[in-house]
Design a protein around this motif. Structure first.
Motif, mmCIF file in Angstrom:
data_model
loop_
_atom_site.group_PDB
_atom_site.id
_atom_site.type_symbol
_atom_site.label_atom_id
_atom_site.label_comp_id
_atom_site.label_asym_id
_atom_site.label_seq_id
_atom_site.Cartn_x
_atom_site.Cartn_y
_atom_site.Cartn_z
ATOM 1 N N VAL A 226 -9.358 12.190 -9.658
ATOM 2 C CA VAL A 226 -9.366 10.765 -9.351
ATOM 3 C C VAL A 226 -8.116 10.373 -8.580
ATOM 4 O O VAL A 226 -8.161 9.599 -7.611
ATOM 5 C CB VAL A 226 -9.497 9.944 -10.648
ATOM 6 N N SER A 227 -6.961 10.898 -8.987
ATOM 7 C CA SER A 227 -5.713 10.566 -8.285
ATOM 8 C C SER A 227 -5.713 11.095 -6.859
ATOM 9 O O SER A 227 -5.184 10.459 -5.948
ATOM 10 C CB SER A 227 -4.520 11.135 -9.056
ATOM 11 N N GLU B 281 -8.406 11.499 -4.955
ATOM 12 C CA GLU B 281 -9.283 10.610 -4.197
ATOM 13 C C GLU B 281 -8.603 9.273 -3.930
ATOM 14 O O GLU B 281 -8.751 8.691 -2.849
ATOM 15 C CB GLU B 281 -10.588 10.394 -4.964
ATOM 16 N N ARG B 282 -7.859 8.800 -4.905
ATOM 17 C CA ARG B 282 -7.117 7.547 -4.732
ATOM 18 C C ARG B 282 -6.076 7.684 -3.629
ATOM 19 O O ARG B 282 -5.900 6.791 -2.798
ATOM 20 C CB ARG B 282 -6.442 7.183 -6.056
ATOM 21 N N GLU B 283 -5.380 8.820 -3.593
ATOM 22 C CA GLU B 283 -4.379 9.061 -2.553
ATOM 23 C C GLU B 283 -5.020 9.111 -1.178
ATOM 24 O O GLU B 283 -4.493 8.558 -0.199
ATOM 25 C CB GLU B 283 -3.643 10.356 -2.847
ATOM 26 N N ASP C 290 -7.767 7.631 -0.244
ATOM 27 C CA ASP C 290 -8.191 6.278 0.103
ATOM 28 C C ASP C 290 -7.008 5.430 0.548
ATOM 29 O O ASP C 290 -7.107 4.651 1.504
ATOM 30 C CB ASP C 290 -8.884 5.636 -1.092
ATOM 31 N N LEU C 291 -5.864 5.579 -0.116
ATOM 32 C CA LEU C 291 -4.673 4.805 0.258
ATOM 33 C C LEU C 291 -4.161 5.207 1.637
ATOM 34 O O LEU C 291 -3.701 4.362 2.412
ATOM 35 C CB LEU C 291 -3.581 4.995 -0.789
ATOM 36 N N CYS D 239 1.094 6.865 -6.645
ATOM 37 C CA CYS D 239 -0.023 7.792 -6.834
ATOM 38 C C CYS D 239 0.428 9.233 -6.650
ATOM 39 O O CYS D 239 0.034 10.130 -7.420
ATOM 40 C CB CYS D 239 -1.152 7.446 -5.864
ATOM 41 N N THR E 257 0.825 -1.206 0.000
ATOM 42 C CA THR E 257 0.000 0.000 0.000
ATOM 43 C C THR E 257 0.859 1.255 0.000
ATOM 44 O O THR E 257 0.516 2.255 -0.657
ATOM 45 C CB THR E 257 -0.940 -0.002 1.215
ATOM 46 N N ARG F 123 0.290 12.669 -9.742
ATOM 47 C CA ARG F 123 -0.894 13.464 -9.475
ATOM 48 C C ARG F 123 -1.272 14.275 -10.718
ATOM 49 O O ARG F 123 -0.419 14.633 -11.522
ATOM 50 C CB ARG F 123 -0.645 14.420 -8.318
#
Length: 381
Positions: A241-242, A244-246, A248-249, A233, A226, A237
């Motif tokens: 979307v990236s 939000e992905r960051e 979440d990670l 990620c 992770t 950037r």
């Protein structure tokens, strides 16, 4: 190996072993003899450690003992080893367990004047123990030197049996564990209650073990994967979307770190912790020390000899248990009246079985407060 630093008393080099992606530092030491030189050496020892952030192992002749039982014969060890002991404690280093001979050095002056000591050892930090949790050392016999050769075995020499099932607290942080338990409990249905309980526990154990191996996985590997995904990620950037992905990670890493802390907290069997302080390294080192203290490295026989290998120790335990159960059985007595001392006397028993009189019942009912009238009438009749 890749040399890092070379001095008169310490040679350090990087070791690229399995895994190659996680090199660790190996330092071969030759301890100083004079007290003043020992003090300066161990005071500067921290600088050598701070140069490398990772697994680190120090092995060789320390020219000092860590414990009083590491020395036999002669006068007691003076305070010359105190600087070494303080350095080991301050750096959080743990000694490797050893097989073979107890003492690695002898002055060779005969039985009456012989002095023996454990001067050769290996100590490592928590990162190195994380790479090689089963490592140990073997102290070989002395041949042409007053010191015994020591052999490092990073994989350990013990053959481990099948581990018993243990319920992990971190499983409860995953909702899927509840589904596994519910499904396993439903499979254990049986008309007999005791059989139903036994079968339900059996299916629960098998279900959780299978789920842990194939779905839940190892927390440390998940943290590493992770973090790598988070680094990728952050390096790319560019859109919503990236971002939000960051986010979440980061939440996933936070949860995995909590699980890792809880895992080692449970294994360390410690009844306190600092809320909000994820001191997993402390719990990990505590677990390693407990495992080391719980291991049976050697046993002394009735004739004074010592045994060290796992097979010898296992055969000794088996022979002792067989001798116990092979002995002739003693006749059992089913009269258990003399086992438990009587507490209730005959007079007490008669008083407990006596039917109370109407007057006693009436006095008790009347003495009660806020009692219903119909109850009084019922008892009086």
């Amino acid at each position: 190996m890749e040399p890092v630093s070379v001095s008169k008393n310490l040679i350090s080099c990087l070791v690229f072993s399995n895994p190659v992606s996680s090199p660790w530092l190996l330092s071969a030491i030759y301890g100083l003899v004079r007290s003043l030189e020992k003090r300066n050496f161990w005071d500067n020892f921290h600088k050598e450690v701070d140069r490398f952030n990772g697994g680190w192992l120090v092995i060789g002749d320390f020219n000092g003992v860590l414990y009083r039982e590491d020395r036999h014969g002669g006068r007691e060890e003076t305070s010359s080893s105190s600087h070494m002991i303080n350095a080991v404690d301050n750096l959080g280093l743990v000694e490797l367990p050893s097989q073979g001979l107890k003492y690695s050095w002898s002055n060779g002056r005969g039985a009456s004047k012989e002095i023996k000591a454990k001067l050769d050892r290996g100590i490592a930090n928590s990162d190195w123990w994380n790479l090689f949790p089963n490592a140990d050392m073997e102290v070989l016999p002395q041949v042409s030197s007053d010191h015994s050769p020591v052999v490092l075995n990073s994989e350990g020499c013990l053959s481990f049996a099948r581990r018993p099932f243990h319920f992990e607290d971190i499983w409860t942080r995953d909702r899927r564990s509840h589904w596994v338990v519910e499904h396993a409990w439903a499979k254990g249905f049986h008309p007999n209650p005791s059989t139903r309980l036994r079968r339900s526990l059996y299916h629960t154990q098998r279900g959780l073990s299978f789920w842990n191996k194939h779905q839940f996985g190892k927390v440390q590997m998940q943290i590493k994967a992770t973090k790598q995904a988070l680094a990728d990620c952050q390096a790319n950037r560019g859109d919503v979307v990236s971002w939000e992905r960051e986010k979440d990670l980061k939440c996933q890493i936070d949860e995995l770190l909590r699980r890792d802390e809880l895992l080692w907290f449970q294994k360390a069997k410690i009844q306190w912790r600092l809320e909000g302080d994820r001191c997993s390294r402390f719990f990990f080192m505590t677990t390693m020390i407990c495992r080391k203290s719980n291991r049976i490295d050697c046993l002394k026989l009735d004739n004074g000899e010592w045994i060290y290998t796992r097979n010898q120790i296992g055969n000794l335990f088996s022979a002792r248990f067989e001798s116990v159960f092979d002995s002739p059985l003693q006749p059992l007595s089913f009269d258990l009246s003399n086992i438990v001392d009587p507490v209730v006397t005959e007079e007490d028993n008669v008083e407990l079985l006596r039917i109370p009189s109407w007057e006693e019942v009436r006095n008790v009912v009347v003495s009660l407060k806020k009692i219903r009238l119909d109850l009084i009438i019922y008892y009086c009749n």
